[in-house]
Design a protein around this motif. Structure first.
Motif, PDB file in Angstrom:
ATOM      1  N   HIS A   4       0.806  -1.217   0.000  1.00 29.50           N
ATOM      2  CA  HIS A   4       0.000   0.000   0.000  1.00 29.50           C
ATOM      3  C   HIS A   4       0.841   1.269   0.000  1.00 29.50           C
ATOM      4  CE1 HIS A   4      -3.613  -2.316   0.519  1.00 29.50           C
ATOM      5  NE2 HIS A   4      -3.047  -2.963   1.527  1.00 29.50           N
ATOM      6  N   PHE A   5       2.137   1.127   0.220  1.00 32.24           N
ATOM      7  CA  PHE A   5       3.011   2.285   0.267  1.00 32.24           C
ATOM      8  C   PHE A   5       3.843   2.357  -0.999  1.00 32.24           C
ATOM      9  CE2 PHE A   5       2.185   1.091   4.655  1.00 32.24           C
ATOM     10  CZ  PHE A   5       1.759   2.304   5.176  1.00 32.24           C
ATOM     11  N   PRO A   6       4.131   3.583  -1.470  1.00 37.65           N
ATOM     12  CA  PRO A   6       4.980   3.693  -2.661  1.00 37.65           C
ATOM     13  C   PRO A   6       6.382   3.148  -2.377  1.00 37.65           C
ATOM     14  CG  PRO A   6       4.119   5.852  -1.986  1.00 37.65           C
ATOM     15  CD  PRO A   6       3.707   4.851  -0.955  1.00 37.65           C
ATOM     16  N   ARG A   7       7.024   2.700  -3.403  1.00 38.40           N
ATOM     17  CA  ARG A   7       8.369   2.147  -3.289  1.00 38.40           C
ATOM     18  C   ARG A   7       9.354   3.255  -2.916  1.00 38.40           C
ATOM     19  NH1 ARG A   7      10.800  -2.234  -7.450  1.00 38.40           N
ATOM     20  NH2 ARG A   7      12.661  -2.601  -6.247  1.00 38.40           N
ATOM     21  N   THR A   8      10.201   2.997  -1.926  1.00 36.28           N
ATOM     22  CA  THR A   8      11.168   3.998  -1.479  1.00 36.28           C
ATOM     23  C   THR A   8      12.608   3.516  -1.619  1.00 36.28           C
ATOM     24  OG1 THR A   8      11.011   3.242   0.801  1.00 36.28           O
ATOM     25  CG2 THR A   8       9.564   5.071   0.150  1.00 36.28           C
ATOM     26  N   ASP A   9      12.838   2.414  -2.324  1.00 29.22           N
ATOM     27  CA  ASP A   9      14.196   1.930  -2.546  1.00 29.22           C
ATOM     28  C   ASP A   9      14.988   3.001  -3.300  1.00 29.22           C
ATOM     29  OD1 ASP A   9      13.448  -0.619  -1.546  1.00 29.22           O
ATOM     30  OD2 ASP A   9      12.707  -1.189  -3.517  1.00 29.22           O
ATOM     31  N   PHE A  77       9.463  12.132  -4.533  1.00 26.69           N
ATOM     32  CA  PHE A  77       8.369  11.302  -5.049  1.00 26.69           C
ATOM     33  C   PHE A  77       8.862   9.904  -5.364  1.00 26.69           C
ATOM     34  CE2 PHE A  77       8.071  15.692  -6.577  1.00 26.69           C
ATOM     35  CZ  PHE A  77       7.014  16.102  -5.812  1.00 26.69           C
ATOM     36  N   PRO A  78       8.761   8.916  -4.585  1.00 27.02           N
ATOM     37  CA  PRO A  78       8.078   8.860  -3.290  1.00 27.02           C
ATOM     38  C   PRO A  78       9.072   8.809  -2.130  1.00 27.02           C
ATOM     39  CG  PRO A  78       8.221   6.661  -4.176  1.00 27.02           C
ATOM     40  CD  PRO A  78       9.004   7.584  -5.109  1.00 27.02           C
TER      41      PRO A  78
END
Length: 144
Positions: A4-9, A77-78
């Motif tokens: 449910h969360f955007p990818r932050t890698d 973003f993100p």
């Protein structure tokens, strides 16, 4: 819940060079004639260098080596980090992954310089100045 969360890698932005030319790609979402450095996520447990080699091979079918760090940029973003790298390729053969890119090709120093100068006759439009890919292209041109 993670889905449910955007990818932050972290994201690697890659300039790949072969005999004085740069490999640039065009994503489907780009404006017409816009080409940029290739990009991809660093997977958990993967080094930046491994991510660069993997992404370049996956997206363009080019084997990259001698990966070096050039610059980084926070990206809201993100909420990620863009890591700009340079690599070399021994073989210029390209096999584009159509799921990732519309096109990929090699550009000469003169073509990159024309695009960065905003020349209307340049073979492509450079990334916008706020993008780390733009910084990488300027870095590469300054190296001579």
């Amino acid at each position: 819940r993670a889905e449910h969360f955007p990818r932050t890698d972290p994201v690697t932005i890659m300039l790949v060079e072969h005999e004085g030319q740069l490999l640039l790609g065009r994503q489907p979402r780009f404006p017409p004639r816009r080409y940029s450095a290739l990009a991809g996520f660093v997977e958990p447990g993967e080094t930046i260098e491994e991510a660069v080699r993997r992404e370049v091979l996956e997206e363009a079918g080019v084997t990259a080596r001698d990966v070096t760090y050039v610059a980084s940029q926070p990206w809201p973003f993100p909420s990620s980090l863009m890591i700009g790298c340079h690599a070399l390729a021994d073989d210029p053969a390209i096999t584009v992954d159509a799921a990732e890119l519309d096109d990929a090709r090699w550009f000469t120093r003169a073509e990159v310089a024309a695009a960065m100068a905003g020349d209307a006759d340049a073979p492509f439009h450079a990334p916008p100045p706020h993008a780390v890919a733009h910084v990488l292209l300027a870095w590469w041109l300054a190296r001579g």
